[in-house]
Design a protein around this motif. Structure first.
Motif, mmCIF file in Angstrom:
data_model
loop_
_atom_site.group_PDB
_atom_site.id
_atom_site.type_symbol
_atom_site.label_atom_id
_atom_site.label_comp_id
_atom_site.label_asym_id
_atom_site.label_seq_id
_atom_site.Cartn_x
_atom_site.Cartn_y
_atom_site.Cartn_z
ATOM 1 N N SER A 195 0.846 -1.195 0.000
ATOM 2 C CA SER A 195 0.000 0.000 0.000
ATOM 3 C C SER A 195 0.878 1.240 0.000
ATOM 4 N N ASN A 196 0.381 2.317 -0.580
ATOM 5 C CA ASN A 196 1.121 3.576 -0.620
ATOM 6 C C ASN A 196 0.495 4.567 0.373
ATOM 7 N N VAL A 197 1.294 5.015 1.324
ATOM 8 C CA VAL A 197 0.826 5.912 2.383
ATOM 9 C C VAL A 197 1.592 7.226 2.273
ATOM 10 N N TYR B 166 -2.467 -2.548 -2.964
ATOM 11 C CA TYR B 166 -2.979 -1.650 -4.008
ATOM 12 C C TYR B 166 -3.820 -0.496 -3.452
ATOM 13 N N SER B 167 -3.913 -0.377 -2.129
ATOM 14 C CA SER B 167 -4.637 0.763 -1.560
ATOM 15 C C SER B 167 -3.715 1.972 -1.501
ATOM 16 N N GLY C 41 -9.051 -1.976 3.163
ATOM 17 C CA GLY C 41 -9.200 -3.028 2.174
ATOM 18 C C GLY C 41 -8.406 -2.765 0.908
ATOM 19 N N ARG C 42 -8.214 -3.815 0.133
ATOM 20 C CA ARG C 42 -7.486 -3.715 -1.131
ATOM 21 C C ARG C 42 -8.132 -2.684 -2.055
ATOM 22 N N ARG C 43 -7.264 -1.966 -2.765
ATOM 23 C CA ARG C 43 -7.639 -1.019 -3.813
ATOM 24 C C ARG C 43 -8.499 0.141 -3.302
ATOM 25 N N ALA C 44 -8.542 0.340 -2.009
ATOM 26 C CA ALA C 44 -9.225 1.527 -1.487
ATOM 27 C C ALA C 44 -8.368 2.757 -1.768
ATOM 28 N N GLU D 292 -13.051 -3.211 0.431
ATOM 29 C CA GLU D 292 -12.228 -3.243 -0.777
ATOM 30 C C GLU D 292 -12.793 -2.286 -1.825
ATOM 31 N N GLY D 293 -11.900 -1.483 -2.394
ATOM 32 C CA GLY D 293 -12.272 -0.610 -3.498
ATOM 33 C C GLY D 293 -12.972 0.677 -3.112
#
Length: 418
Positions: A335-337, A351-352, A366-369, A384-385
């Motif tokens: 994840s990128n923060v 991928y969040s 969740g993923r892709r959030a 997710e998302g």
């Protein structure tokens, strides 16, 4: 600093922290906890700043009055503030509203909260009392304020901070003369008076008051006997002393503990915007509030956690954080923060992306959030998302969105998404 030679006044002083308020302007963030118990800065609670200032100033007899949804606050105090030793004349008393004076009466106001505990205070026999609000973020040496109080011969000394005039309606506002004597005191005025020579600035009360103990008890007993009183320091006690006694203002700039840049820092984090901004500001390269200062530490409950972990190093799935604070037990998994503050045990899944996010303990992303400019309450599971911070109308429909675009997300709001 705690046990230095200049702390003779503080050794004869008791601090009384008023921590019973809800803090309704924080909206759903205080649905299940009092404002002083709201987490701040990654590891702390808001109340830790008033308590740490007391300890660092040399005050080691402290009472904390609680009332609104106090369980998490009391639990925090029991876990994190149990190091004071009765054998050394120290102690922290947790004082819930317990109908000590009248079986049909809880704390009616800030002054009544102290009045109902006079017997407990008298058992410590302090010469001076420092009354503190438990819901502000700042560092201050109360010894300096105590010395001014004694030297000025005041009946009460009121801690003051300069604030923009348009923001002063949320505070008690003072008009002073050249000697810092308070001439008039206005509690939350609709049209706050400006300071002399500073038309855009008002002098606001910090909710900090210094009294000689015996004089404080006299004021409290007289106030308790007044059926027309609201039993509040700002509405009743202080205005009465301004009219018939000597009330003196103490400038926060004279006693604040500054960072290396020399700036005086005091924040009322009483709104979602102010709370979010104060936390995000800590991620700056040189923040105005220094949490890394070992000379004036902010004491708190140190939860046992594993180190923060960053995993995965693939295109679009790299665990990374920039200009951020990430606390123990957190896992940044692909994840990128960015410019965010993550409290303990926050998990960000693959991928969040998080930008300017304040995530309280136990949050799971969740993923892709994709999240931008949000405050996430503790324990929330972001599905997710989920996308927040890109469509203002959609954000306002689903979450608590402020006029400046900050969204508060709680678990009931997530559950309502269906």
């Amino acid at each position: 600093m705690i046990d230095g030679p200049n702390h003779r006044l503080t050794r004869n002083t008791m601090a009384f922290v008023l921590a019973g308020g809800r803090g309704s302007r924080l909206r759903e963030l205080t649905d299940r906890r009092a404002k002083p118990a709201v987490p701040f800065g990654g590891k702390c609670r808001i109340i830790d700043f008033a308590l740490s200032n007391s300890i660092n100033s040399g005050i080691r007899r402290i009472g904390v009055a609680t009332q609104y949804k106090a369980h998490s606050l009391i639990r925090h105090l029991q876990r994190g503030w149990n190091f004071l030793s009765v054998d050394r004349g120290e102690g922290l008393d947790i004082l819930p509203a317990s109908q000590r004076v009248d079986e049909g009466q809880w704390y009616l106001g800030t002054a009544d909260a102290v009045f109902q505990n006079i017997d407990i205070i008298e058992a410590y026999a302090p010469e001076y009392m420092v009354i503190l609000a438990g819901d502000h973020i700042y560092k201050q040496d109360y010894e300096v304020m105590l010395r001014q109080h004694v030297e000025s011969g005041a009946d009460v000394t009121v801690g003051c901070v300069e604030v923009p005039r348009e923001e002063a309606s949320a505070f008690g506002v003072m008009h002073i003369d050249e000697s810092a004597r308070i001439i008039e005191f206005f509690e939350k005025p609709a049209d706050p008076p400006a300071m002399p020579g500073k038309p855009d600035i008002a002098l606001a009360s910090m909710g900090i008051y210094v009294f000689k103990s015996t004089e404080l008890f006299d004021h409290l007993r007289a106030d308790a006997a007044d059926p027309n009183s609201s039993h509040d320091f700002g509405k009743d006690i202080i205005p009465a002393i301004v009219k018939s006694g000597k009330a003196v203002a103490h400038s926060f700039s004279d006693s604040c503990v500054r960072n290396e840049s020399g700036k005086a820092y005091w924040r009322d984090v009483g709104t979602i915007d102010a709370y979010w901004r104060a936390n995000i500001d800590l991620t700056d390269f040189d923040p105005d509030l220094d949490l890394y200062d070992n000379e004036w530490p902010i004491w708190t409950y140190a939860e046992l956690t594993a180190p923060a972990k960053f995993i995965h190093d693939e295109p679009n799935r790299r665990g990374a954080a920039t200009s951020s604070m990430v606390c123990g037990g957190s896992i940044i998994s692909g994840s990128n923060v960015d410019q965010s503050l993550l409290f303990t045990r926050v998990k960000c899944n693959s991928y969040s992306s998080l930008h300017r996010v304040v995530a309280l303990p136990g949050v799971n992303i969740g993923r892709r959030a994709r999240l931008k400019n949000v405050v996430i309450d503790g324990g929330v599971h972001i599905p997710e998302g989920l996308v927040v911070g890109e469509d203002p109308q959609e954000d306002a429909r689903r979450f608590r969105r402020t006029d400046s675009g900050v969204c508060l997300i709680t678990q009931p709001m997530i559950d309502a998404l269906g």
